[in-house]
Design a protein around this motif. Structure first.
Motif, mmCIF file in Angstrom:
data_model
loop_
_atom_site.group_PDB
_atom_site.id
_atom_site.type_symbol
_atom_site.label_atom_id
_atom_site.label_comp_id
_atom_site.label_asym_id
_atom_site.label_seq_id
_atom_site.Cartn_x
_atom_site.Cartn_y
_atom_site.Cartn_z
ATOM 1 N N ASN A 111 -6.976 20.442 -1.699
ATOM 2 C CA ASN A 111 -8.141 19.629 -1.371
ATOM 3 C C ASN A 111 -9.269 20.140 -2.263
ATOM 4 O O ASN A 111 -9.782 21.238 -2.044
ATOM 5 C CB ASN A 111 -8.519 19.762 0.107
ATOM 6 N N THR A 134 -4.934 12.027 -2.635
ATOM 7 C CA THR A 134 -4.809 10.930 -3.602
ATOM 8 C C THR A 134 -3.504 10.995 -4.387
ATOM 9 O O THR A 134 -3.090 10.010 -4.978
ATOM 10 C CB THR A 134 -5.974 10.940 -4.601
ATOM 11 N N LYS A 178 -9.643 1.296 1.350
ATOM 12 C CA LYS A 178 -9.995 2.717 1.330
ATOM 13 C C LYS A 178 -10.902 3.080 2.504
ATOM 14 O O LYS A 178 -10.785 4.153 3.088
ATOM 15 C CB LYS A 178 -10.672 3.058 0.000
ATOM 16 N N ASP A 179 -11.801 2.176 2.881
ATOM 17 C CA ASP A 179 -12.697 2.425 4.014
ATOM 18 C C ASP A 179 -11.922 2.495 5.323
ATOM 19 O O ASP A 179 -12.217 3.323 6.194
ATOM 20 C CB ASP A 179 -13.764 1.324 4.091
ATOM 21 N N ARG A 205 -8.022 8.346 8.788
ATOM 22 C CA ARG A 205 -7.867 9.776 8.510
ATOM 23 C C ARG A 205 -8.798 10.607 9.385
ATOM 24 O O ARG A 205 -8.427 11.669 9.896
ATOM 25 C CB ARG A 205 -8.145 10.033 7.026
ATOM 26 N N GLU A 206 -10.020 10.119 9.588
ATOM 27 C CA GLU A 206 -10.980 10.840 10.448
ATOM 28 C C GLU A 206 -10.499 10.868 11.893
ATOM 29 O O GLU A 206 -10.643 11.860 12.588
ATOM 30 C CB GLU A 206 -12.359 10.177 10.358
ATOM 31 N N ASN A 222 -9.552 8.827 -7.606
ATOM 32 C CA ASN A 222 -9.644 7.837 -6.542
ATOM 33 C C ASN A 222 -8.287 7.630 -5.888
ATOM 34 O O ASN A 222 -7.242 7.691 -6.555
ATOM 35 C CB ASN A 222 -10.145 6.494 -7.091
ATOM 36 N N GLU A 223 -8.324 7.370 -4.594
ATOM 37 C CA GLU A 223 -7.092 7.062 -3.882
ATOM 38 C C GLU A 223 -6.570 5.718 -4.361
ATOM 39 O O GLU A 223 -7.324 4.771 -4.561
ATOM 40 C CB GLU A 223 -7.357 7.027 -2.376
ATOM 41 N N LYS A 249 -9.981 5.769 5.374
ATOM 42 C CA LYS A 249 -10.907 6.879 5.656
ATOM 43 C C LYS A 249 -11.130 7.016 7.167
ATOM 44 O O LYS A 249 -11.104 8.116 7.723
ATOM 45 C CB LYS A 249 -12.238 6.641 4.944
ATOM 46 N N THR A 250 -11.336 5.891 7.844
ATOM 47 C CA THR A 250 -11.531 5.914 9.294
ATOM 48 C C THR A 250 -10.280 6.399 10.015
ATOM 49 O O THR A 250 -10.358 7.218 10.942
ATOM 50 C CB THR A 250 -11.929 4.510 9.797
#
Length: 199
Positions: free
Chosen positions: A85, A22, A188-189, A195-196, A104-105, A192-193
């Motif tokens: 982290n 973040t 953000k969603d 990043r995964e 929060n990011e 997140k995907t």
């Protein structure tokens, strides 16, 4: 990395703790040579406690560790930037940061734009707001707009007018942000995907 631990009489240097993802500042602690060495060895941030007069690893009691990502030294060789982290709350009061802020990011202006879009969705006024008018027309119209803007980006990408390409790209991103919120998501969603997948 040559750190000037002798600049202060106590042999300590400030260590600014920053979330590696973040980029938010979580806390400030102090380290001596031993604390930094233990941090690098254990990969868990360890400070020198001025009140307890001993080393302490953040999270040793709470389980809210700061997992080390990397260490950077400032231009005067007397302040550390420790990127981490975090596991759980950072502050002993149970908050994300020692400034009582949420970790929060944030995507800068894009996050501000998302907030405005969310407001237009809730405080519905189709007569005065283009965004509200799109929400009033439903998901099909919003998705159609994204498709139209995507086609315009492709067309402009094949031409030599950079200004038109950037403007159409802005239109596409703007309408995509609206579509995300119409579907109940935010950027953000998506991040997140991504990043995964990167892992």
């Amino acid at each position: 990395m040559t750190i000037n631990f002798n600049k202060n009489n106590d042999g300590l240097v400030p260590a600014v703790i920053q979330d590696a993802i973040t980029k938010n500042v979580l806390m400030l602690g102090y380290m001596n040579e031993e604390a930094l060495s233990k941090t690098k060895e254990s990969k868990k941030v360890t400070f020198y406690s001025r009140t307890k007069q001993r080393l302490w690893t953040k999270g040793e009691e709470s389980g809210h560790f700061l997992n080390l990502v990397d260490v950077k030294l400032d231009c005067d060789n007397d302040t550390l930037l420790i990127r981490v982290n975090p596991i759980g709350a950072t502050c002993h009061k149970g908050t994300d940061t020692c400034w009582n802020e949420s970790n929060n990011e944030n995507f800068g202006f894009i996050s501000k734009l998302e907030t405005i879009i969310a407001d237009r969705k809730v405080n519905f006024n189709p007569e005065d707001s283009y965004v509200s008018s799109l929400f009033s027309k439903g998901i099909n119209k919003i998705a159609q707009k994204v498709g139209e803007e995507a086609v315009e980006v492709v067309i402009e990408a094949k031409d030599d007018n950079d200004d038109l390409f950037i403007n159409e790209s802005a239109d596409l991103l703007f309408h995509y942000l609206i579509l995300l919120q119409a579907k109940g998501f935010t950027l953000k969603d998506v991040v997140k995907t991504l990043r995964e997948r990167h892992k």
